[in-house]
Design an enzyme around this catalytic site. Structure first.
Site, PDB file in Angstrom:
ATOM      1  N   TYR A 188       0.860  -1.174   0.000  1.00 36.55           N
ATOM      2  CA  TYR A 188       0.000   0.000   0.000  1.00 36.55           C
ATOM      3  C   TYR A 188       0.909   1.241   0.000  1.00 36.55           C
ATOM      4  O   TYR A 188       1.272   1.761   1.059  1.00 36.55           O
ATOM      5  CB  TYR A 188      -0.887   0.036   1.246  1.00 36.55           C
ATOM      6  CG  TYR A 188      -2.001  -0.981   1.308  1.00 36.55           C
ATOM      7  CD1 TYR A 188      -2.407  -1.707   0.199  1.00 36.55           C
ATOM      8  CD2 TYR A 188      -2.672  -1.212   2.508  1.00 36.55           C
ATOM      9  CE1 TYR A 188      -3.430  -2.623   0.273  1.00 36.55           C
ATOM     10  CE2 TYR A 188      -3.715  -2.131   2.594  1.00 36.55           C
ATOM     11  CZ  TYR A 188      -4.083  -2.839   1.473  1.00 36.55           C
ATOM     12  OH  TYR A 188      -5.102  -3.754   1.551  1.00 36.55           O
ATOM     13  N   GLY A 244     -18.124  -2.738  -3.125  1.00 37.10           N
ATOM     14  CA  GLY A 244     -18.797  -3.747  -3.929  1.00 37.10           C
ATOM     15  C   GLY A 244     -18.132  -3.907  -5.283  1.00 37.10           C
ATOM     16  O   GLY A 244     -16.914  -4.053  -5.389  1.00 37.10           O
TER      17      GLY A 244
END
Length: 294
Positions: free
Chosen positions: A66, A219
């Site tokens: 990250y 999602g």
């Protein structure tokens, strides 16, 4: 509800091995850059991390991969939170890697120790609380034993306290548990998840293993974030509880079982408070079923 009354403990607790965490945690992926790719404000995101801990978050999910050209999530965590409190659990992931240009690669077994040591260096720790072995999409039908065995050896050596697996299928959990204890499974999951992911979530609960969804809010948007359109059923149930669709999606995942942990990520202090507040939302069985069909 004011932020002074919000507490990550409202979502309940779960044990990762011998470590107790509040089920509402924090994901570090969004710390390094904004949606348009520009660098995050360092003071703003370190403030978000400190605020999260102040609101009861004691489970932070991160990874050495990250990073942006000017920011590292692990080093931001180190800057904001070190020296770490005994109650803080930091989970990280190995398997994927990125070169300085941001290009992805996947570790061979012999490269995993280097990834573990890089996480240790960046976080400023002498051991890692939980390390997840993240599998590439191409490994869906391949064994993980060789890679997971290396991490099991590092656990025996004291560099890692507990082990988990990520982006896996049910057979990977069986395979990993034959090598070493598994405290968590971390997969993409949320409203609209396929049947096999629901089955894996349930299997984890039966075996006392935490299930840790990522992209629970985004999602289908995944790394890009929340999609512009939203299912009418999600909007309707969210409205009934006076929360946003994003909060409703978080609440739904947590309501799927007491072993489900949430790790929503944000660099926005207002979104942080909203995410943590979602841990107090309780859904009826009918609402859970309605949303599962969304």
């Amino acid at each position: 509800m004011t932020s002074d009354k919000i507490d990550a403990a409202d979502a309940g607790t779960w044990r990762l091995g011998d470590l107790t965490v509040n089920r509402m945690g924090f994901g570090a992926m969004r710390l390094t850059h904004l949606a348009d790719g520009s660098p995050s404000d360092r003071e703003r995101v370190t403030g978000v991390l400190r605020r999260a801990v102040g609101l009861g978050v004691n489970h932070i999910d991160t990874a050495a991969f990250y990073f942006s050209p000017t920011r590292s999530a692990n080093e931001l965590i180190n800057r904001a939170l070190a020296p770490y409190g005994d109650e803080l659990v930091i989970t990280t992931k190995v398997g994927p890697g990125r070169d300085p240009a941001g290009n992805w690669w996947w570790a061979e077994p012999g490269q995993l120790r280097g990834q573990v040591e890089e996480n240790l260096r960046q976080l400023g720790r002498d051991h890692l609380d939980v390390v997840n072995l993240r599998l590439p999409p191409s490994a869906a039908r391949k064994p993980l034993a060789e890679h997971f065995g290396v991490l099991a050896d590092l656990r025996t050596a004291g560099l890692i306290r507990h082990l988990g697996i990520s982006n896996v299928a049910a057979h990977h959990l069986t395979e990993a548990r034959a090598i070493a204890p598994v405290v968590c499974v971390q997969n993409a999951y949320g409203i609209g998840a396929p049947a096999e992911e629901n089955a894996l979530l349930n299997a984890c609960g039966e075996q006392g293993i935490a299930f840790v969804p990522f992209f629970a809010i985004a999602g289908a948007g995944r790394e890009a974030g929340v999609v512009a359109s939203e299912d009418e059923r999600v909007r309707r149930v969210a409205g009934a509880h006076g929360v946003s669709p994003a909060q409703l999606r978080l609440a739904w995942t947590l309501n799927r079982g007491p072993h489900v942990l949430a790790i929503p990520g944000t660099g926005n202090p207002e979104h942080l408070v909203e995410n943590i507040a979602a841990g107090a939302v309780r859904l009826s069985a009918a609402e859970i079923a309605l949303l599962e069909a969304a």
